[in-house]
Write a protein that holds these residues in place. Structure first.
Motif, PDB file in Angstrom:
ATOM      1  N   VAL A 154     -19.115 -91.252  -4.440  1.00  0.00           N
ATOM      2  CA  VAL A 154     -18.221 -90.158  -4.061  1.00  0.00           C
ATOM      3  C   VAL A 154     -18.251 -90.012  -2.544  1.00  0.00           C
ATOM      4  CG1 VAL A 154     -17.747 -87.691  -4.313  1.00  0.00           C
ATOM      5  CG2 VAL A 154     -18.675 -88.979  -6.260  1.00  0.00           C
ATOM      6  N   GLU A 155     -17.094 -90.150  -1.907  1.00  0.00           N
ATOM      7  CA  GLU A 155     -17.008 -90.016  -0.447  1.00  0.00           C
ATOM      8  C   GLU A 155     -16.851 -88.538  -0.093  1.00  0.00           C
ATOM      9  OE1 GLU A 155     -17.107 -92.231   2.470  1.00  0.00           O
ATOM     10  OE2 GLU A 155     -17.340 -90.135   3.007  1.00  0.00           O
ATOM     11  N   GLY A 156     -17.910 -87.967   0.437  1.00  0.00           N
ATOM     12  CA  GLY A 156     -17.902 -86.535   0.721  1.00  0.00           C
ATOM     13  C   GLY A 156     -16.785 -86.099   1.653  1.00  0.00           C
ATOM     14  N   ASP A 157     -16.463 -86.937   2.630  1.00  0.00           N
ATOM     15  CA  ASP A 157     -15.443 -86.551   3.608  1.00  0.00           C
ATOM     16  C   ASP A 157     -14.089 -86.290   2.967  1.00  0.00           C
ATOM     17  OD1 ASP A 157     -17.053 -86.510   5.804  1.00  0.00           O
ATOM     18  OD2 ASP A 157     -16.681 -88.596   6.357  1.00  0.00           O
ATOM     19  N   ALA A 158     -13.859 -86.880   1.805  1.00  0.00           N
ATOM     20  CA  ALA A 158     -12.556 -86.720   1.138  1.00  0.00           C
ATOM     21  C   ALA A 158     -12.360 -85.297   0.605  1.00  0.00           C
ATOM     22  CB  ALA A 158     -12.442 -87.724  -0.004  1.00  0.00           C
ATOM     23  N   LYS A 176     -23.492 -93.768   6.332  1.00  0.00           N
ATOM     24  CA  LYS A 176     -23.517 -93.134   4.997  1.00  0.00           C
ATOM     25  C   LYS A 176     -22.563 -93.821   4.025  1.00  0.00           C
ATOM     26  CE  LYS A 176     -22.293 -89.211   6.798  1.00  0.00           C
ATOM     27  NZ  LYS A 176     -22.347 -89.590   8.223  1.00  0.00           N
ATOM     28  N   THR A 177     -21.339 -94.069   4.493  1.00  0.00           N
ATOM     29  CA  THR A 177     -20.337 -94.671   3.607  1.00  0.00           C
ATOM     30  C   THR A 177     -20.729 -96.112   3.269  1.00  0.00           C
ATOM     31  OG1 THR A 177     -18.615 -93.255   4.528  1.00  0.00           O
ATOM     32  CG2 THR A 177     -17.884 -95.235   3.384  1.00  0.00           C
ATOM     33  N   THR A 178     -21.116 -96.864   4.297  1.00  0.00           N
ATOM     34  CA  THR A 178     -21.469 -98.279   4.101  1.00  0.00           C
ATOM     35  C   THR A 178     -22.663 -98.412   3.161  1.00  0.00           C
ATOM     36  OG1 THR A 178     -20.728 -98.670   6.371  1.00  0.00           O
ATOM     37  CG2 THR A 178     -22.076-100.389   5.350  1.00  0.00           C
TER      38      THR A 178
HETATM   39 MG   LIG Z   1     -18.465 -92.060   6.248  1.00  0.00          MG
END
Ligand SMILES: [Mg+2]
Ligand SMILES: Nc1ncnc2c1ncn2[C@@H]1O[C@H](COP(=O)(O)OP(=O)(O)OP(=O)(O)O)[C@@H](O)[C@H]1O
Length: 169
Positions: free
Chosen positions: A33-37, A17-19
């Motif tokens: 937007v990085e959801g994990d943050a 997802k991030t990549t």
């Molecule tokens: Mg990720």
């Protein structure tokens, strides 16, 4: 349809997802937007212990992400968000943020997921947690706006596919 749109890159842990999300956002010139943050500390602690999150754990996090989407929408900005979005009910919360929220599900075999997770972390990723995520996963239904991307493709190929499948330019 004119106006901003928001693309949520979804999938279980290790799917990319991030990549993929960062690559797509860079290609489109939209913020990522990085959801994990946006997880509260209590969720971060649970995940670090390998404990699966419950729906109640995820609710404040998903509402915070819907707020991020709503904020971008209010500024007239499109956005890309990385968020596992495993259940339809979670996606419903994200969809509440703006009129046009679409999903890109990055997916592949359990074997490849496990392999990616182990290589990334540099230590063994608990298979229990991956299995719990796969058991929780509700793929996109035909009436949900989105597309599926194969995690075996390179990030560049995934971006090209996403642009084609979602009619982005
Ligand atoms: Mg990720
Ligand atoms: N298309 C790809 N081809 C090869 N390797 C990839 C690809 N996408 C991601 N990876 C690698 O797989 C690992 C997991 O990717 P990533 O961190 O983007 O997944 P994630 O879905 O964001 O995971 P998490 O849910 O834990 O945040 C990383 O080491 C990343 O470099």
């Amino acid at each position: 349809m004119t106006g901003p749109q928001h693309i949520v890159v979804m999938g279980v842990s290790g799917a990319g997802k991030t990549t993929t999300g960062e690559a797509l956002a860079a290609h489109l010139g939209w913020p990522f937007v990085e959801g994990d943050a946006f997880h509260p500390q209590s969720n971060v602690d649970k995940m670090a212990q390998g404990t699966p999150l419950t729906d109640a754990d995820r609710a404040p996090w998903l509402h915070a992400l819907a707020d991020q989407i709503a904020g971008a929408e209010a500024r007239g900005e499109s956005s890309v968000l990385g968020c596992s979005s495993l259940k339809r009910s979670y996606r419903d919360i994200l969809r509440s943020g703006a009129p046009r929220v679409r999903f890109l599900h990055v997916h592949g075999t359990r074997e490849l997921l496990s392999d990616r997770l182990n290589h990334r972390a540099g230590h063994f990723f608990p298979p229990r947690l991956l299995d719990s995520q796969l058991a929780t996963l509700e793929p996109l239904a035909p009436d949900e706006d989105g597309a599926v991307l194969d995690m075996m493709l390179t990030p560049q190929q995934q971006v090209a596919q996403a642009v084609r499948l979602l009619g982005l330019s």
